[in-house]
Design an enzyme around this catalytic site. Structure first.
Site, PDB file in Angstrom:
ATOM      1  N   HIS A   1       0.882  -1.179   0.000  1.00 60.66           N
ATOM      2  CA  HIS A   1       0.000   0.000   0.000  1.00 60.66           C
ATOM      3  C   HIS A   1       0.916   1.224   0.000  1.00 60.66           C
ATOM      4  O   HIS A   1       2.160   1.066  -0.049  1.00 60.66           O
ATOM      5  CB  HIS A   1      -0.944  -0.039   1.205  1.00 60.66           C
ATOM      6  CG  HIS A   1      -0.258  -0.283   2.519  1.00 60.66           C
ATOM      7  ND1 HIS A   1       0.641   0.604   3.073  1.00 60.66           N
ATOM      8  CD2 HIS A   1      -0.298  -1.337   3.374  1.00 60.66           C
ATOM      9  CE1 HIS A   1       1.084   0.130   4.221  1.00 60.66           C
ATOM     10  NE2 HIS A   1       0.543  -1.058   4.420  1.00 60.66           N
ATOM     11  N   GLU A   2       0.320   2.404   0.094  1.00 56.07           N
ATOM     12  CA  GLU A   2       1.112   3.639   0.004  1.00 56.07           C
ATOM     13  C   GLU A   2       2.205   3.733   1.077  1.00 56.07           C
ATOM     14  O   GLU A   2       3.215   4.393   0.867  1.00 56.07           O
ATOM     15  CB  GLU A   2       0.202   4.866   0.094  1.00 56.07           C
ATOM     16  CG  GLU A   2      -0.403   5.278  -1.231  1.00 56.07           C
ATOM     17  CD  GLU A   2       0.645   5.690  -2.284  1.00 56.07           C
ATOM     18  OE1 GLU A   2       1.603   6.401  -1.927  1.00 56.07           O
ATOM     19  OE2 GLU A   2       0.504   5.274  -3.450  1.00 56.07           O
TER      20      GLU A   2
ATOM     21  N   GLN B   1       7.725 -14.500  13.144  1.00 52.35           N
ATOM     22  CA  GLN B   1       7.179 -13.369  13.888  1.00 52.35           C
ATOM     23  C   GLN B   1       5.682 -13.519  14.160  1.00 52.35           C
ATOM     24  O   GLN B   1       5.058 -12.620  14.724  1.00 52.35           O
ATOM     25  CB  GLN B   1       7.508 -12.042  13.203  1.00 52.35           C
ATOM     26  CG  GLN B   1       6.797 -11.790  11.898  1.00 52.35           C
ATOM     27  CD  GLN B   1       7.379 -10.572  11.191  1.00 52.35           C
ATOM     28  OE1 GLN B   1       8.509 -10.582  10.699  1.00 52.35           O
ATOM     29  NE2 GLN B   1       6.618  -9.488  11.154  1.00 52.35           N
TER      30      GLN B   1
ATOM     31  N   ASP C   1       5.083   1.043  12.728  1.00 57.57           N
ATOM     32  CA  ASP C   1       5.486  -0.053  13.610  1.00 57.57           C
ATOM     33  C   ASP C   1       6.628   0.465  14.476  1.00 57.57           C
ATOM     34  O   ASP C   1       7.791   0.089  14.295  1.00 57.57           O
ATOM     35  CB  ASP C   1       5.914  -1.267  12.776  1.00 57.57           C
ATOM     36  CG  ASP C   1       4.783  -1.724  11.869  1.00 57.57           C
ATOM     37  OD1 ASP C   1       3.903  -2.427  12.344  1.00 57.57           O
ATOM     38  OD2 ASP C   1       4.773  -1.329  10.672  1.00 57.57           O
TER      39      ASP C   1
ATOM     40  N   HIS D   1       4.140   1.277   2.200  1.00 54.55           N
ATOM     41  CA  HIS D   1       5.314   0.589   1.645  1.00 54.55           C
ATOM     42  C   HIS D   1       5.943   1.430   0.526  1.00 54.55           C
ATOM     43  O   HIS D   1       7.159   1.551   0.433  1.00 54.55           O
ATOM     44  CB  HIS D   1       4.923  -0.764   1.048  1.00 54.55           C
ATOM     45  CG  HIS D   1       4.362  -1.743   2.026  1.00 54.55           C
ATOM     46  ND1 HIS D   1       3.025  -2.063   2.058  1.00 54.55           N
ATOM     47  CD2 HIS D   1       4.940  -2.475   3.007  1.00 54.55           C
ATOM     48  CE1 HIS D   1       2.817  -2.967   3.003  1.00 54.55           C
ATOM     49  NE2 HIS D   1       3.949  -3.233   3.601  1.00 54.55           N
TER      50      HIS D   1
HETATM   51  P1  AMP Z   1       5.057  -4.909   6.591  1.00 53.57           P
HETATM   52  O1  AMP Z   1       4.993  -5.372   5.170  1.00 53.57           O
HETATM   53  O2  AMP Z   1       3.720  -4.640   7.200  1.00 53.57           O
HETATM   54  O3  AMP Z   1       5.969  -5.756   7.456  1.00 53.57           O
HETATM   55  O4  AMP Z   1       5.742  -3.491   6.546  1.00 53.57           O
HETATM   56  C1  AMP Z   1       6.954  -3.253   5.882  1.00 53.57           C
HETATM   57  C2  AMP Z   1       7.460  -1.881   6.231  1.00 53.57           C
HETATM   58  O5  AMP Z   1       6.477  -0.913   5.848  1.00 53.57           O
HETATM   59  C3  AMP Z   1       7.685  -1.688   7.742  1.00 53.57           C
HETATM   60  O6  AMP Z   1       8.862  -0.935   7.941  1.00 53.57           O
HETATM   61  C4  AMP Z   1       6.462  -0.947   8.164  1.00 53.57           C
HETATM   62  O7  AMP Z   1       6.661  -0.152   9.317  1.00 53.57           O
HETATM   63  C5  AMP Z   1       6.216  -0.075   6.952  1.00 53.57           C
HETATM   64  N1  AMP Z   1       4.824   0.382   6.941  1.00 53.57           N
HETATM   65  C6  AMP Z   1       3.713  -0.368   7.062  1.00 53.57           C
HETATM   66  N2  AMP Z   1       2.617   0.410   7.065  1.00 53.57           N
HETATM   67  C7  AMP Z   1       3.050   1.696   6.956  1.00 53.57           C
HETATM   68  C8  AMP Z   1       2.412   2.970   6.921  1.00 53.57           C
HETATM   69  N3  AMP Z   1       1.084   3.091   6.983  1.00 53.57           N
HETATM   70  N4  AMP Z   1       3.179   4.064   6.795  1.00 53.57           N
HETATM   71  C9  AMP Z   1       4.537   3.964   6.730  1.00 53.57           C
HETATM   72  N5  AMP Z   1       5.192   2.790   6.755  1.00 53.57           N
HETATM   73  C10 AMP Z   1       4.478   1.677   6.884  1.00 53.57           C
END
Ligand code: AMP
Length: 282
Positions: free
Chosen positions: A34-35, A61, A150, A37
């Site tokens: 999503h935005e 995890q 996070d 990422h």
């Molecule tokens: P994930 O795929 O959920 O493990 O996230 C991958 C990376 O994207 C991590 O560093 C998250 O903190 C970051 N991330 C996820 N959601 C958001 C968001 N809404 N805004 C900014 N970074 C995000």
């Protein structure tokens, strides 16, 4: 964009790039982009000569009762989005290559992982630290980008990098939100329409906390009471925690004097969402 599946090929690629004197920017993810990422990828694209994104739904995890099996996966769509955001390499290893059956080493970051999400997910952050350590070793990035969404994860990775004297720069990026304030998350797709609507109260409660802080309210309990009132007014929201912590140590504070993070986790139906606000006391 090139897709790399094996650890060997990824290491060889990164060694060559490093040997040529180029910098590697790295964004670790679990996909379902999503935005949020994409904002990390775009920043990586700007800061590094090469952008590597990893896509790996990391089994260690997730606790056994959590959503590892159902976690949203769409490789084709993610590949397209990563490519459009300027990714050079999409590293997408298989779980049994990352964790062969005789794997037995974990990275444990201690104090900062015990509070907040660590209370209800006691094995989560050791899974995160372990996979990020592995990915850093394989991708060999100069800098790595993580979302403040996070926040405890970001602090945990910073702590690991400092404590283990690793040579990667950890960059934190602001939380990207939907227009109504809900923090973007791959897990938002689980929400039923009624739950999606109730989820707005998470951001509303954080905004209320911010107003109180801007009015110089220093008593954590006063802020937390108001936040809980907002959350409890939504019958579909089941609070896991709402806490105000020191922004570096993640220990609870009673009086707000230094930089703090106001962090919360809540269930909407079966979906657990987290959000936070970092308040810097200037
Ligand atoms: P994930 O795929 O959920 O493990 O996230 C991958 C990376 O994207 C991590 O560093 C998250 O903190 C970051 N991330 C996820 N959601 C958001 C968001 N809404 N805004 C900014 N970074 C995000």
């Amino acid at each position: 964009m090139k897709v790399i599946k094996t650890i060997k090929e990824m290491k060889e690629f990164s060694s060559r790039v490093r040997g040529a004197g180029k910098t590697i920017a790295f964004v670790p993810t679990m996909g379902s982009f999503h935005e949020g990422h994409l904002s990390l990828m775009r920043e990586g694209r700007k800061k590094g000569d090469l952008l590597v994104v990893s896509l790996f739904v990391n089994p260690t995890q997730f606790a056994p009762h959590e959503d590892f099996k159902n976690y949203p996966r769409d490789f084709e769509k993610d590949s397209r989005m990563a490519e459009e955001a300027g990714t050079d390499i999409l590293f997408a290893p298989e779980a049994d290559e990352m964790y062969p059956s005789d794997h037995q080493t974990l990275v444990l970051v201690e104090r900062v992982t015990r509070n907040l999400c660590g209370r209800s997910r006691p094995t989560h952050f050791r899974g995160v630290a372990t996979v990020v350590m592995m990915l850093f070793e394989i991708v060999m990035p100069h800098m790595a980008f993580f979302g403040e969404k996070d926040y405890q994860q970001l602090i945990t990775i910073r702590r690991m990098v400092r404590d283990l004297h690793m040579s990667v720069e950890v960059v934190g990026m602001p939380t990207v939100r939907e227009t109504d304030g809900l923090a973007m998350s791959s897990r938002n797709t689980y929400l039923l329409p009624k739950e999606r609507s109730a989820a707005r109260s998470l951001y509303r409660s954080l905004q209320r906390a911010k107003e109180l802080l801007q009015k110089r309210e220093q008593r954590a309990s006063r802020i937390l009471d108001e936040m809980k009132e907002i959350l409890q007014a939504e019958p579909l929201v089941r609070m896991d925690y709402v806490q105000i912590c020191d922004a570096d140590t993640l220990q609870d504070v009673d009086r707000i004097e230094g930089d703090v993070v106001i962090a919360l986790a809540a269930y909407l139906g079966k979906t657990r969402l987290i959000d936070n606000l970092v308040y810097r006391n200037l």
